[in-house]
Design a protein around this motif. Structure first.
Motif: not given
Length: 197
Positions: A3-4, A6-7, A9-11, A131
């Motif tokens: 999940s980290l 993914l977060a 990557s989205g950012f 992050y």
């Protein structure tokens, strides 16, 4: 951990795919200079962004304290460079062969443009604070975030370069090529205006 990642990557995707000077130049390079030259530009910009992320992570406190001074210097140098590139675009030839001589494309131009881009520094500092800072394995997370930033920036800026290349089939006359180059020059000038607002 997934999940980290993914977060992260989205950012980074949001930061690297939204319009800005690096993406405008990538589009123009894809159109005028071909996919190889565009790839070298994207590689330079992505590598430079990764270095900015890593430096921001190593020296977040110092960078935060110096950010107003660093930002002003980057704004001045960046504005001058972008205005120079915009001027070169207005002078670019009306055919793809002439336009491919544009010196604004390539690895070093991508690296330099990204290194002086205040958005890259502010975005990197924000991402590192979100992050990396305050987590148990800061050093490991900084390396992971740096790697994620490189890969996702390649994708985000690469999309703009490919879009430029795809536009080439629609710009089938000298007047359309000239118009496109002038629109790209205008967008760079607009980026300079936005930097100072």
């Amino acid at each position: 951990m997934e999940s980290l990642l993914l977060a992260m990557s989205g950012f980074v995707l949001v930061g690297s795919i939204t319009p800005g000077p690096v993406n405008v130049i990538a589009t123009n390079t894809g159109l005028n200079a071909g996919i190889y030259k565009a790839f070298t530009y994207v590689l330079g910009a992505s590598l430079s962004f990764s270095i900015v992320v890593f430096i921001a992570g190593l020296m977040l406190n110092e960078v935060s304290a110096l950010l107003p001074k660093v930002t002003l210097a980057m704004q001045m140098f960046g504005s001058a460079f972008l205005l120079y590139v915009a001027f070169q675009l207005t002078r670019a030839g009306s055919s793809f062969n002439d336009a491919s001589e544009n010196q604004s494309a390539g690895f070093w131009a991508g690296s330099f443009t990204q290194a002086i881009n205040p958005k890259a520094w502010l975005f990197s500092s924000s991402g590192v604070s979100l992050y990396v800072v305050g987590r148990e394995t800061e050093n490991d997370l900084l390396l992971i975030f740096t790697l994620v930033s490189f890969v996702i920036c390649m994708i985000g800026v690469g999309v703009w370069a490919v879009a430029g290349r795809l536009l080439r089939q629609h710009l089938n006359s000298e007047s359309k090529v000239c118009l496109f180059n002038r629109v790209m020059a205008g967008l760079l000038v607009l980026c300079v205006v936005v930097i100072w607002l």
